[in-house]
Design a protein around this motif. Sequence first.
Motif, PDB file in Angstrom:
ATOM      1  N   ALA A   1       7.865  60.320   0.767  1.00 47.95           N
ATOM      2  CA  ALA A   1       8.985  59.572   1.342  1.00 47.95           C
ATOM      3  C   ALA A   1       8.464  58.413   2.177  1.00 47.95           C
ATOM      4  N   THR A   2       9.177  57.293   2.106  1.00 46.75           N
ATOM      5  CA  THR A   2       8.905  56.156   2.976  1.00 46.75           C
ATOM      6  C   THR A   2      10.129  55.979   3.866  1.00 46.75           C
ATOM      7  N   ARG A   3      10.132  54.922   4.638  1.00 48.11           N
ATOM      8  CA  ARG A   3      11.277  54.682   5.525  1.00 48.11           C
ATOM      9  C   ARG A   3      12.553  54.434   4.731  1.00 48.11           C
ATOM     10  N   LYS A   4      12.404  53.880   3.522  1.00 49.86           N
ATOM     11  CA  LYS A   4      13.573  53.499   2.739  1.00 49.86           C
ATOM     12  C   LYS A   4      13.859  54.395   1.540  1.00 49.86           C
ATOM     13  N   SER A   5      12.911  55.189   1.133  1.00 44.86           N
ATOM     14  CA  SER A   5      13.113  55.935  -0.111  1.00 44.86           C
ATOM     15  C   SER A   5      12.382  57.271  -0.102  1.00 44.86           C
ATOM     16  N   ARG A   6      12.775  58.116  -1.061  1.00 46.79           N
ATOM     17  CA  ARG A   6      12.120  59.407  -1.247  1.00 46.79           C
ATOM     18  C   ARG A   6      12.119  59.704  -2.742  1.00 46.79           C
ATOM     19  N   PHE A   7      11.000  60.241  -3.226  1.00 52.87           N
ATOM     20  CA  PHE A   7      10.913  60.607  -4.635  1.00 52.87           C
ATOM     21  C   PHE A   7       9.981  61.787  -4.793  1.00 52.87           C
ATOM     22  N   GLU A   8      10.130  62.475  -5.903  1.00 54.45           N
ATOM     23  CA  GLU A   8       9.264  63.602  -6.224  1.00 54.45           C
ATOM     24  C   GLU A   8       8.242  63.181  -7.270  1.00 54.45           C
ATOM     25  N   LEU A   9       7.075  63.790  -7.191  1.00 51.59           N
ATOM     26  CA  LEU A   9       6.015  63.524  -8.158  1.00 51.59           C
ATOM     27  C   LEU A   9       5.565  64.831  -8.798  1.00 51.59           C
ATOM     28  N   LEU A  10       5.282  64.745 -10.075  1.00 54.55           N
ATOM     29  CA  LEU A  10       4.746  65.878 -10.825  1.00 54.55           C
ATOM     30  C   LEU A  10       3.678  65.344 -11.754  1.00 54.55           C
TER      31      LEU A  10
END
Length: 255
Positions: free
Chosen positions: A94-103
Amino acid sequence: MTVLPPASHARRAALTVALCAVLTAVLGGCAEEVDPDKGTNGLGKLTAKQIEAEAQTAAGRAEAVRLSGTLVSSGASYKLNMRLKKDGAAGSVATRKSRFELLRVGDALYMKAEASFWRQAEATGEPTKEDIQAAEKLDGKFVKVPQDDPSYKLFRSFTEKNVLVNGLLTLHGDLHKGDRDSIAGKRTIKVAGGPNGEGGALDVSLDGTPYPLRFARGGGAGVVVLTDWDEDFSLDEPEEDQILDYGKKLPRTSE
């Protein structure tokens, strides 16, 4: 001169013996030297450089680890919660503006995010109707990152056990031993670089295998906690109906 009866003599003698026993116990306890390394893995008796080396060796041999915390790089702050092993990883960034998952399974790298992430990625200004529709299709789906995409190297770096862990476990400057502490119920000893820890500070377990349990980067560049050492976990590629093709270069993350 008053002569005490026999019973009084007995009580007085018993009291004297009891007081002597108490004093002996107290004074003996005070005089006894406490060994801070008793019951530990003995790491605390080593030099700071040796402790750092033992932690690096233990981390390198471990098959898996969970890394969570915040890293600051090139002015950007990343909040990580990743489970890592040698052939892949799974977790979130996550950053200040976004969040994502990684696989990552082998070389196959996928990312998953909500529609809001993709709307931001698609739009150069205010999201258009087409941007919103495209983002909705990607919502909650796994997007495979092409290996020739510029973002592949950046995203993959968050999933590489050796890249992340080895990079974090290197202290800079003259090393010295710091305070003893406890993290998640395990006794630890701190090793720091530089007089005030400006070269980083590492807390290493004094119980069992000397795994590193916490690392504070110098200059306030983040603190991470390392847990679940050598605890394996499954890595499975997503089902085909859960994978979508982005169709062009993926966006780079930003704050």
